[in-house]
Design a protein around this motif. Structure first.
Motif, mmCIF file in Angstrom:
data_model
loop_
_atom_site.group_PDB
_atom_site.id
_atom_site.type_symbol
_atom_site.label_atom_id
_atom_site.label_comp_id
_atom_site.label_asym_id
_atom_site.label_seq_id
_atom_site.Cartn_x
_atom_site.Cartn_y
_atom_site.Cartn_z
ATOM 1 N N GLY A 217 0.788 -1.215 0.000
ATOM 2 C CA GLY A 217 0.000 0.000 0.000
ATOM 3 C C GLY A 217 0.825 1.272 0.000
ATOM 4 O O GLY A 217 0.482 2.246 -0.672
ATOM 5 N N VAL A 218 1.924 1.270 0.770
ATOM 6 C CA VAL A 218 2.774 2.457 0.834
ATOM 7 C C VAL A 218 3.406 2.733 -0.528
ATOM 8 O O VAL A 218 3.424 3.869 -1.011
ATOM 9 C CB VAL A 218 3.866 2.284 1.913
ATOM 10 N N LYS A 219 3.904 1.674 -1.152
ATOM 11 C CA LYS A 219 4.525 1.822 -2.473
ATOM 12 C C LYS A 219 3.494 2.231 -3.515
ATOM 13 O O LYS A 219 3.770 3.060 -4.389
ATOM 14 C CB LYS A 219 5.201 0.509 -2.876
ATOM 15 N N LEU A 220 2.289 1.662 -3.417
ATOM 16 C CA LEU A 220 1.242 1.998 -4.377
ATOM 17 C C LEU A 220 0.888 3.483 -4.282
ATOM 18 O O LEU A 220 0.717 4.161 -5.300
ATOM 19 C CB LEU A 220 0.002 1.141 -4.132
ATOM 20 N N CYS A 221 0.795 3.997 -3.061
ATOM 21 C CA CYS A 221 0.502 5.422 -2.868
ATOM 22 C C CYS A 221 1.574 6.277 -3.542
ATOM 23 O O CYS A 221 1.269 7.240 -4.243
ATOM 24 C CB CYS A 221 0.425 5.738 -1.373
ATOM 25 N N GLU A 222 2.825 5.904 -3.334
ATOM 26 C CA GLU A 222 3.935 6.673 -3.923
ATOM 27 C C GLU A 222 3.907 6.608 -5.442
ATOM 28 O O GLU A 222 4.075 7.625 -6.122
ATOM 29 C CB GLU A 222 5.267 6.125 -3.399
ATOM 30 N N GLU A 223 3.696 5.405 -5.978
ATOM 31 C CA GLU A 223 3.737 5.240 -7.430
ATOM 32 C C GLU A 223 2.538 5.907 -8.107
ATOM 33 O O GLU A 223 2.658 6.434 -9.219
ATOM 34 C CB GLU A 223 3.795 3.751 -7.793
ATOM 35 N N LEU A 224 1.379 5.889 -7.467
ATOM 36 C CA LEU A 224 0.232 6.610 -8.020
ATOM 37 C C LEU A 224 0.526 8.109 -8.065
ATOM 38 O O LEU A 224 0.115 8.809 -9.000
ATOM 39 C CB LEU A 224 -1.013 6.338 -7.180
ATOM 40 N N GLY A 225 1.245 8.603 -7.052
ATOM 41 C CA GLY A 225 1.653 10.000 -7.057
ATOM 42 C C GLY A 225 2.566 10.314 -8.222
ATOM 43 O O GLY A 225 2.434 11.351 -8.883
#
Length: 489
Positions: free
Chosen positions: A278-286
């Motif tokens: 989830g943390v990585k997904l948030c960053e990559e969506l950004g």
């Protein structure tokens, strides 16, 4: 006939303005809302006569009726032709309901009204607590706490916390907003020699040794994320990067030069989804959003469109293509939603797309393009009825690939490439019948290979062995270890 309203300041006699003192000493009729104010003893000592309304506090049913009675009496005195001076604690225009009522009645009765500026306890509070009101402060009477907005974002000053019961009621209301252990500051006798400033948790608010009419509470603003969604921060950053004096690299970019980056960011988003991180997904969506903002900024600079146009266009499209949500059409299931979507989309693109395969971007990855080409053809009936013949087609293409590989050069290379393409195209068709997106499936397989290969690499390093020391059987053992490790996670 008229009323002059003055404020006695936050407490100490030294806080009364010279203008107010001149008015007090020259008053024919001086009325005080209450004698319970530190500087009143000084007024008595200096020979000023006055009438106070403290007796009404004991008779009134509630504060609303109390304030009305006081206002009525002040106006009644003024109607007799007297020049009335009405004095209140602090400033007349800070938390003074009687002043509001007197102002309204005086206007209706044609009585002249003058309000003299005065220092309130707020100025002392701001100084003592280091609070800058320009950052936002909400001031409320303790009796009105229930009317606070649920999304209060400013600091909060609560006045008229004059008893333990009021403090207890305020505590219960505030704990619903901030929690039991939110720290607040209680101030008492501000500006006086026995001034008290103490920090307590909310649940302790009504347990203080002394709570009286000079007690107020300051609640600092919550450190919470804004509930209002906005793209402004990232849009503003991109505008700064692209402006003169910004980043040279960012300024040089065009739609064409940015193509590779948006593709890379999409695959990094897919990897984060695959990893369930989830943390990585948030960053990559950004990062992906940044690319969209980047393209919108480039377009805006050339007069094409803005980020707001991007948002508005997709919003309008989603509303238009979901008439079962935003209109009056009803659907039975998800399949019918897709059918309606395709019909609406076809109407929208009627003038742009004249051929069946129109609308598939040339730059799509090959597996994704194959998938979309087959899906487009299927919509006009160019498709098998079930998956059986698809399996046969995959087997047929594999057989033809084997035949091509057996040919002598130079025919072998070209035929093998052609036949391998046919195999991949047939496998994509198989994926489509199975409801699997082939690009996503292959991306997941790539990530899986990367993880397992990294396990082998780490195992060799831990054993202090080199690649050339291993045969395929030994490497396969480590590969199986990686598979077993993944199965347990």
């Amino acid at each position: 006939m008229g009323v002059t309203i003055v404020g006695l300041g936050p407490g100490s006699f030294k806080h009364i303005t010279l203008e107010t003192w001149d008015i007090l000493t020259g008053a024919g009729t001086l009325l005080l809302r209450t004698e319970k104010h530190p500087c009143v003893e000084v007024l008595k000592a200096r020979g000023l006569g006055f009438t106070a309304f403290d007796h009404l506090y004991e008779q009134a049913e509630d504060f609303a009726s109390l304030y009305r009675q006081i206002a009525d009496k002040v106006i009644a005195e003024a109607r007799r032709g007297e020049k009335i001076v009405y004095a209140v604690p602090g400033s007349p225009l800070v938390a003074e309901k009687t002043v509001e009522l007197i102002s309204s009645q005086a206007k209706a009765a044609g009585i002249s009204l003058t309000i003299i500026p005065a220092m309130s306890f707020l100025e002392v509070l701001y100084t003592r607590l280091g609070v800058d009101p320009i950052t936002g402060v909400t001031i409320v009477d303790a009796a009105d706490l229930a009317a606070l907005p649920p999304d209060l974002a400013t600091g909060l000053i609560i006045t008229q916390v004059y008893s333990r019961q009021v403090a207890s009621e305020a505590k219960l209301t505030l704990m619903d907003y901030f929690g039991d252990e939110y720290q607040v500051t209680v101030v008492r006798n501000l500006g006086l020699p026995d001034e008290e400033i103490v920090k307590v948790m909310l649940f302790e608010l009504d347990r203080l040794p002394v709570i009286d009419h000079l007690t107020s509470v300051y609640v600092p603003p919550r450190q919470a994320r804004s509930k209002v969604f906005s793209l402004d921060p990232v849009v503003d950053v991109m505008a700064r990067l692209r402006s003169p004096g910004g980043c040279v690299w960012d300024i040089e970019q065009t739609h064409l030069s940015l193509r590779r980056y948006i593709v890379e960011e999409v695959y990094e988003v897919l990897e984060a989804i695959e990893l369930a991180d989830g943390v990585k997904l948030c960053e990559e969506l950004g990062d992906l959003l940044l690319q969209i903002v980047f393209h919108a900024r480039v377009a805006e600079e050339s007069g094409g469109f803005t980020m707001q146009d991007v948002v508005d266009t997709v919003t309008e499209k989603m509303v238009r293509r979901h008439p079962h949500v935003f209109g009056e059409i009803t659907v039975r299931d998800a399949a019918e939603v897709v059918v309606n979507w395709d019909k609406i989309k076809k109407r929208e693109k009627a003038g742009e797309r004249t051929n069946v395969l129109d609308g598939i971007p040339i730059g799509l990855p090959s597996l994704m393009a194959a998938f979309k080409l087959q899906a487009k053809a299927a919509k006009v009936g160019f498709d098998w009825a079930d998956i059986g013949p698809v399996w046969d087609k995959v087997a047929e293409e594999l057989s033809e690939l084997r035949e091509a590989v057996a040919l002598p050069e130079p025919r072998r290379s070209q035929r093998a490439e052609d036949e391998l393409g046919d195999v991949l195209f047939a496998v994509v068709n198989l994926a489509r019948f199975m409801g699997i997106e082939p690009e996503t499936a292959l991306n997941a397989a790539n990530n899986k290979f990367r993880r397992r290969f990294s396990h082998i690499e780490a195992a060799l390093a831990a054993q202090n062995r080199r690649w050339e020391d291993m045969d395929l059987a030994g490497l396969d053992v480590l590969w199986e270890e990686a598979k077993e490790k993944e199965a347990k996670e």
